[in-house]
Every structure is written in C-alpha cells, then in structure tokens.
Write an enzyme that holds these catalytic residues in place. Structure first.
Site, short mmCIF file in Angstrom:
data_model
loop_
_atom_site.label_atom_id
_atom_site.label_comp_id
_atom_site.label_asym_id
_atom_site.label_seq_id
_atom_site.Cartn_x
_atom_site.Cartn_y
_atom_site.Cartn_z
N ASP A 106 46.08 17.69 -3.99
CA ASP A 106 46.53 17.44 -5.37
C ASP A 106 47.68 16.46 -5.42
O ASP A 106 47.84 15.71 -6.39
CB ASP A 106 47.01 18.75 -6.03
CG ASP A 106 45.98 19.87 -5.93
OD1 ASP A 106 45.76 20.35 -4.82
OD2 ASP A 106 45.42 20.25 -6.97
N LYS A 134 52.42 25.86 1.37
CA LYS A 134 52.10 27.28 1.23
C LYS A 134 51.95 27.97 2.58
O LYS A 134 51.97 29.20 2.67
CB LYS A 134 50.80 27.46 0.43
CG LYS A 134 50.87 26.96 -1.00
CD LYS A 134 49.67 27.40 -1.82
CE LYS A 134 48.35 26.92 -1.25
NZ LYS A 134 48.20 25.46 -1.27
N LYS A 172 41.64 20.18 -3.26
CA LYS A 172 42.45 20.79 -4.31
C LYS A 172 43.05 22.11 -3.82
O LYS A 172 42.40 22.85 -3.08
CB LYS A 172 41.58 21.02 -5.54
CG LYS A 172 42.23 21.77 -6.68
CD LYS A 172 41.24 21.95 -7.80
CE LYS A 172 41.81 22.81 -8.93
NZ LYS A 172 41.97 24.22 -8.49
#
Length: 343
Positions: free
Chosen positions: A172, A84, A53
């Site tokens: 996710d 990210k 996650k």
C-alpha cells in the site's frame, strides 16, 4: 583538446566550440534505453520481493511458501519488511521475533554490537528475521526499512549462502523505503499477492507501475507473477494478470480450513497438510518464473475488470460550476476593488 575544449571544459583564453560542447552535454543527459534484456536470474541466490495490499495474505503465503521450499531441499531466508511484523509471527506459531530495528537500538544504547543470533531464528529449515519498524507516530517506516538493510549488510548479507531470500513488503505504501528492492535492483523479481477485489488489484497495479518506471530508468527487476489468495472463483484477479501480461503462480482458494489455520498460526505449507501439493507447486513456479516486464493499467482499465454496476464504472463525471461552489453566496460580486462609503 579539440576546438578550444578539452575534456574538462574550455581552455583558458580560447573561445569554446559551443556546438561540440552542447553535443557532449546532450549525450551525457540522454535517456537510457527502454529495452532491458529479459532473462532468468543468473545469481545463485534468487532474491524475491513479495508485495500486496495490507491484510491480503502476503505473510500467510510467504510463511507457508518458505516452509515448503525448505522441505523441497532449498536453503531459504525469510525477511519480514512490514512494520506489523506478522510474517515471522506466522512462521513461529504466533511467537514474536525480536526485530532488527529494536534490537539494534537496544544494543547501541548498551554499547554492544548486533550478532546474527540476536535477530535470526530457525524453524523447519527456514531461517527468518524481521526488520520491524518504528512505533506508531514516532518515525518513518520507509527509513526503518533502509536502516534495517544497512544493518544486514554489516552483518554480511552479501556473503550468506542461500538459494532464496524472500522479502515481505507492504504494497500500500509507495514511499522509497518500501520500494527499495525495485528502485535499487536489490531483488531479481517481484511476486504480487492479490484477491478478486478492486483495492488489492489497485495495489498490485501500483507495484507494476513502479516496476515499469524503474525499468525505463535502466532497472532489471521484473514481475514473476501473481498469487491469487482467497480465490472465490469470480475471476477478476485472473483477468488482471492477463491484462498486465503476468502469469498466475497459484490460486489459493477461499476456504474455511485455511482461514482457521492461518488465524491459529498453523503452517499448511508442508506435505503433511492437505494443502501441501498446492504450496509445492507454488514453490516450483516461484523458482522457475522469469522476471517479466508488466503493462500496468490506468484507473478505467482496472474498473473495466469488474461489473460496472458494482464499482460505479458507469458513473459520468459532472463538472462543478462556480455557482455550485458559492452556494448561498452565489450572487457574484461586481469587483474585487474595495469601495469606501462617502465620508
């Protein structure tokens, strides 16, 4: 030719033997066997995909794991596959690493080719690169992953000499791009990172479901085990590992020292750190853990790992009625027929 049918189909002017033809079509469309041999990876290079996650600590775990494995004398390539781009940032002390996707775009516009030195950097014996991703709202992260791996192949990925290639994937997202290592057998095994909370275990269970799905289709990727991060000792993640039949590779405690060092981009996966032994053991476990076939849980099975008073596991579903949906318009209309007033 047999009974009016050769390998390419019915002979011209002949009546085909439809029974044989049907038999051959059924054989071609038959489901693959569900029994996939389970054995340790045979390739010199172990390619390991880490899923979890968002925010659960994959990048923290991988940056420190890769650094420790390099200390143990292994040649390690760390590839960040999360939009990210936080994996290499942690390894490089917070410094942003030029991503493959951004560099490729810039070089293409300039009419230049991407070179290894443009996208791959080193620290503490670890070679690291970041795939990156599109800007928010401007593209598909999964397509970015696919494009990134295509470029890696052009740079000679299959000829590189590493003991371990570690891939950091966002768990996710269930699209095909992020599932690439599992769907295309690009990795030998998967490592899950989770904590003692329902959402992170939900993601871990989803990844187990993806592994099981592709195993049924003839794939070979398995789950090597679970890393419990921010372990507060409540035991839900350990219960999950037991339920889906995968080992626990390490339990990283919920500790303020680890939190501060992670926030400050400090590497603790070194024997110079008080946490060195923990990551040394994790490195050894990751190296020897075979890919296993998990047994994913259903939603009720996941909820059953937690106290029902905390998760709502004891809630009973109450069916809604047509009257509930109509609300103030609950009076039923006698017919759908349009009735006109008398002229």
């Amino acid at each position: 030719m047999k009974d009016g049918i050769d390998e390419k189909g019915p002979a011209s002017g002949d009546v085909p033997n439809l029974k044989d033809f049907d038999k051959r079509l059924r054989a071609e469309a038959a489901e693959p066997t569900l029994e996939v041999p389970q054995s340790e990876p045979t390739s010199k290079t172990q390619i390991i995909a880490i899923y979890g996650k968002g925010g659960i600590g994959k990048s923290f775990t991988l940056a420190n794991l890769s650094h420790m494995m390099a200390e143990q004398g292994k040649r390690v390539l760390l590839i960040g596959c999360d939009p990210k781009s936080d994996t290499t940032s942690l390894l490089f002390g917070g410094k942003a690493c030029p991503t493959i996707i951004d560099t490729s775009t810039r070089k293409k516009l300039a009419g230049e080719e991407v070179k290894i030195g443009d996208v791959c950097f080193k620290r503490g014996g670890v070679f690291a690169m970041e795939l990156g991703g599109p800007e928010v709202g401007r593209g598909c992260g999964g397509r970015g992953i696919i494009h990134g791996f295509e470029l890696l192949e052009k740079l000679g990925f299959h000829d590189w000499d590493f003991d371990y290639v570690l891939l950091d994937f966002l768990g996710d997202v269930v699209c095909g791009g992020f599932g690439l290592p599992i769907a295309r057998d690009m990795a030998q095994k998967v490592i899950l990172v989770a904590s003692n909370d329902l959402q992170s275990l939900y993601v871990a269970n989803n990844v187990c479901s993806a592994v099981e799905y592709f195993r049924k289709l003839g794939g070979n990727v398995g789950v090597a085990g679970l890393v419990i991060n921010k372990d507060d000792g409540t035991g839900e993640a350990a219960a999950f590992a037991e339920a889906v039949d995968i080992p626990i590779l390490a339990a990283i405690p919920q500790d303020d020292d680890l939190r501060k060092k992670s926030a400050n981009y400090q590497i603790v996966g070194t024997q110079a750190s008080q946490w060195g032994d923990l990551f040394a053991e994790l490195g050894l476990n990751v190296a020897k853990a075979p890919p296993m076939r998990p047994s994913p849980l259903d939603q009720d099975g996941l909820l059953g790992l937690f106290d029902a008073s905390e998760t709502g596991g004891n809630v009973v579903l109450e069916p809604a009625s047509d009257a509930d949906m109509r609300g103030k318009n609950a009076a039923p209309k006698p017919s759908l027929e349009v009735v006109y007033d008398d002229a």
